[in-house]
Design a protein around this motif. Structure first.
Motif, PDB file in Angstrom:
ATOM      1  N   GLN A 132       0.831  -1.203   0.000  1.00 27.95           N
ATOM      2  CA  GLN A 132       0.000   0.000   0.000  1.00 27.95           C
ATOM      3  C   GLN A 132       0.871   1.260   0.000  1.00 27.95           C
ATOM      4  OE1 GLN A 132      -3.677   0.381  -0.066  1.00 27.95           O
ATOM      5  NE2 GLN A 132      -2.667   2.234  -0.774  1.00 27.95           N
ATOM      6  N   ILE A 133       1.946   1.251   0.769  1.00 27.53           N
ATOM      7  CA  ILE A 133       2.855   2.407   0.785  1.00 27.53           C
ATOM      8  C   ILE A 133       3.507   2.592  -0.591  1.00 27.53           C
ATOM      9  CG2 ILE A 133       4.955   3.362   1.803  1.00 27.53           C
ATOM     10  CD1 ILE A 133       2.584   3.427   3.694  1.00 27.53           C
ATOM     11  N   THR A 139      -3.157  -5.175  -1.527  1.00 29.94           N
ATOM     12  CA  THR A 139      -2.731  -4.241  -0.493  1.00 29.94           C
ATOM     13  C   THR A 139      -3.560  -4.451   0.765  1.00 29.94           C
ATOM     14  OG1 THR A 139      -4.273  -2.446  -1.034  1.00 29.94           O
ATOM     15  CG2 THR A 139      -2.230  -2.556  -2.302  1.00 29.94           C
ATOM     16  N   VAL A 140      -2.963  -4.132   1.911  1.00 30.55           N
ATOM     17  CA  VAL A 140      -3.621  -4.300   3.200  1.00 30.55           C
ATOM     18  C   VAL A 140      -3.757  -2.944   3.888  1.00 30.55           C
ATOM     19  CG1 VAL A 140      -3.336  -5.219   5.539  1.00 30.55           C
ATOM     20  CG2 VAL A 140      -2.914  -6.681   3.560  1.00 30.55           C
ATOM     21  N   ILE A 141      -4.961  -2.665   4.345  1.00 28.48           N
ATOM     22  CA  ILE A 141      -5.247  -1.480   5.158  1.00 28.48           C
ATOM     23  C   ILE A 141      -6.103  -1.967   6.322  1.00 28.48           C
ATOM     24  CG2 ILE A 141      -6.170   0.863   5.187  1.00 28.48           C
ATOM     25  CD1 ILE A 141      -6.207   0.730   2.093  1.00 28.48           C
ATOM     26  N   ALA A 142      -5.804  -1.522   7.534  1.00 27.09           N
ATOM     27  CA  ALA A 142      -6.568  -2.009   8.685  1.00 27.09           C
ATOM     28  C   ALA A 142      -6.909  -0.866   9.629  1.00 27.09           C
ATOM     29  CB  ALA A 142      -5.772  -3.079   9.431  1.00 27.09           C
ATOM     30  N   VAL A 168       7.605   0.018   3.816  1.00 25.65           N
ATOM     31  CA  VAL A 168       7.544  -0.979   4.888  1.00 25.65           C
ATOM     32  C   VAL A 168       6.195  -0.836   5.588  1.00 25.65           C
ATOM     33  CG1 VAL A 168      10.044  -1.067   5.279  1.00 25.65           C
ATOM     34  CG2 VAL A 168       8.653   0.645   6.486  1.00 25.65           C
ATOM     35  N   PRO A 169       5.759  -1.847   6.362  1.00 26.02           N
ATOM     36  CA  PRO A 169       4.508  -1.707   7.114  1.00 26.02           C
ATOM     37  C   PRO A 169       4.533  -0.462   7.992  1.00 26.02           C
ATOM     38  CG  PRO A 169       5.236  -3.984   7.145  1.00 26.02           C
ATOM     39  CD  PRO A 169       6.338  -3.187   6.504  1.00 26.02           C
TER      40      PRO A 169
END
Length: 586
Positions: free
Chosen positions: A379-380, A490-493, A394-395
């Motif tokens: 996502q970044i 992509t991951v968004i939480a 990075v996360p």
């Protein structure tokens, strides 16, 4: 071997006995059914068919005149028996399931269906209904194909329908909505309420055609009660427009889903957003509603009191019902004071698990954060591509702290310490309005940034939610699958309340990519359910998540939901084919 064959013989015997009982019941009851069916068929064909006199005459002829009445019960019984035996030996859908759904792979709404196209049993809208709606809505209705196509094909939804609405109406008042619904109920024509069109699980699809009620013209702010910190609005107003109106009064409505979402749709899907970790979801922020039921009755679900123990909680029943129980026409919302001061912070981590662990540790510490958002390295990367930035890929965790200046800074330093204990680095924070806006823009534009990586792709956007203590495990397990997939994911939480989102990009022209996207979605949902979580934290069920409800809630809960639906909407006109799986029988 003997035991095996004995077991088979016993099953066949039981089926035979059941079939015998079924035939007996049908024999005694089928004659009046046949008579009614024959008469109604003859009447309907004579009334509905247009064209040459010969064609009309052909359809008026009794279609079963060559059948001996005494054979009909046997024919019905043999057909039903054949279906029962075929279902038993071939594990097919049960006889109570709706026959109007695509069954290319498995039934939509059944266990682990891989379908995403909903097929409906479309029928022509009666001219009498069109005339009635013309009188009610005057110029505020259309049957233009382009308008109907736009309303029937939501752009943000992975899920599609083969049919589109037949008529679009744009009511301007609660009274008009009541008349529209009552007229549709009289003619048994389906209704689909429509708001900002930002839902992504197929909520506004019209698989059976019918009437789409576009509520966006009902967007008045009816009353603002500053001292009570509540506001009464119509459902078509957007949450962003509402907050712009409230700002001069020092108030705001704290839920922040996608741009374009309207208050009515937010109620219908029980949505939330990044601020839910502090202020709760739509369930906690709606005081009462006014709803038009399927028969046209207008119901007010409660008073303006902040709490009440009077009667059934009809407000909470309607919130999250996705238009299947009624059409929302008025909402009373709980408001909050605009925070005196805020700090936005961002921190990087070597692994997604480290980032999730910090989110959990922050919540366990008792720190009252207003936002805790997690973005993975993919996502970044998308944000860098879309906005020309050079953020470390990075996360990343993003926080917002609100309160007094001293309190917000104290909270920021406490979280910085927690992050450093979990390999956090590059901890930065902003206090100036423009700097905060620039940092928070990274999160707000995350979805659209994804398409910078695959411009010609479509997106499957999904969400699940688990108890907070299981979030790190869920994300870690899911990332293994996502990283191994050929698709860009992509991951968004909303990490503060265990809500995990994923965007899976795929080429719509490649069937194998679509199936891979659905497989990943299925994996994440089952992983969440195995951790005592839910198949959707805030997006809702629609058509896309129906197939997981039996595992999550159990058949008894679904049957209870269906009884409520049948009691309030006996003709099943209110957004049919949504929320409750078709295989649920009472």
């Amino acid at each position: 071997m003997y035991c095996k064959y004995s077991s088979i013989r016993r099953r066949v015997w039981l089926l035979t006995m059941a079939l015998s009982s079924w035939i007996s019941r049908l024999r005694s009851s089928s004659r009046p059914i046949y008579t009614k069916f024959r008469n109604s068929l003859s009447h309907d064909h004579g009334a509905a068919v247009t064209g040459s006199p010969a064609a009309v005459e052909r359809f008026r002829k009794p279609s079963f005149s060559h059948w001996d009445n005494s054979l009909l019960p046997l024919a019905f019984a043999l057909s039903a028996g054949s279906l029962a035996l075929h279902s038993y030996f071939n594990n097919s859908p049960s006889c109570c399931e709706a026959p109007n759904l695509d069954q290319t792979d498995k039934r939509l709404g059944g266990t682990d269906s891989m379908n995403y196209v909903v097929k409906g049993s479309h029928r022509e809208v009666p001219q009498e209904l069109i005339n009635e709606l013309s009188v009610i809505c005057k110029e505020n209705m259309t049957m233009d194909y382009d308008e109907r196509y736009y309303h029937g094909k939501p752009q943000n939804s992975f899920h599609k329908a083969v049919n589109i609405p037949d008529i679009i109406v744009f009511p301007r008042s609660e009274e008009e909505v009541s008349k529209i619904v009552a007229s549709c109920n009289k003619h048994k024509v389906p209704i689909v309420p429509y708001g900002g069109a930002t839902s992504i699980e197929g909520h506004t699809l019209s698989p059976n055609g019918g009437v789409c009620i576009d509520m966006t013209q009902m967007k008045r702010i009816k009353s603002l009660n500053v001292k009570d910190m509540d506001v009464v609005v119509e459902p078509g107003i957007g949450w962003m427009d509402l907050n712009e109106y409230l700002e001069p009064y020092g108030l705001f409505f704290p839920l922040d889903p996608g741009p374009g979402a309207t208050i009515g749709g937010m109620c219908a899907t029980r949505c939330s957003g990044s601020l839910a970790v502090r202020y709760g979801t739509m369930r906690e922020n709606v005081i009462n509603l006014k709803v038009v039921l399927a028969n046209g009755d207008i119901v007010r679900t409660g008073s303006r009191a902040r709490k009440s123990a009077a009667g059934y909680d009809l407000t909470r029943l309607m919130i999250g019902s996705e238009g299947t129980l009624g059409v929302i026409t008025e909402v009373t919302l709980r408001l909050q004071k605009i925070p005196q001061f805020s700090v936005v912070a961002m921190c990087n981590f070597p692994t997604i698990k480290d980032a999730a662990d910090v989110a959990i540790a922050t919540m366990m510490s008792g720190i009252q954060v207003s936002r805790v958002e997690l973005l993975d390295e993919v996502q970044i990367r998308a944000i860098n591509l879309a906005n020309g930035k050079s953020l470390p890929e990075v996360p990343t965790l993003m926080f917002e702290f609100i309160g007094t200046e001293a309190y917000s800074r104290e909270q920021t330093l406490m979280v910085q310490k927690i992050a450093s204990e979990h390999s956090g680095s590059d901890f930065v924070f902003a206090e100036e309005p423009e700097s905060k806006k620039e940092l928070w823009k990274i999160r707000k534009e995350a979805l659209w940034a994804c398409f910078a990586m695959e411009p010609n792709s479509e997106a499957l956007i999904t969400d699940v939610c688990v108890p907070l203590s299981r979030l790190a495990e869920l994300i870690s397990r899911s990332k293994q699958q996502l990283d191994a997939s050929p698709l860009v994911c992509t991951v968004i939480a909303h990490a503060g309340d265990g809500n995990f989102h994923c965007v899976v990009l795929f080429d719509p022209d490649k069937e194998e990519q679509r199936k891979e996207a659905e497989r990943l979605n299925c994996f994440m949902v089952h992983a969440a359910l195995d951790m005592d979580g839910t198949c959707t934290g805030e997006h809702g069920v629609g058509t896309g998540k129906m197939k997981y409800l039996e595992k999550e809630l159990g058949m008894e809960a679904l049957q209870t939901m269906k009884r409520i639906k049948a009691a309030l909407d006996p003709n099943d006109i209110m957004n049919p084919g949504k929320l409750i799986p078709s295989h649920v029988c009472m």
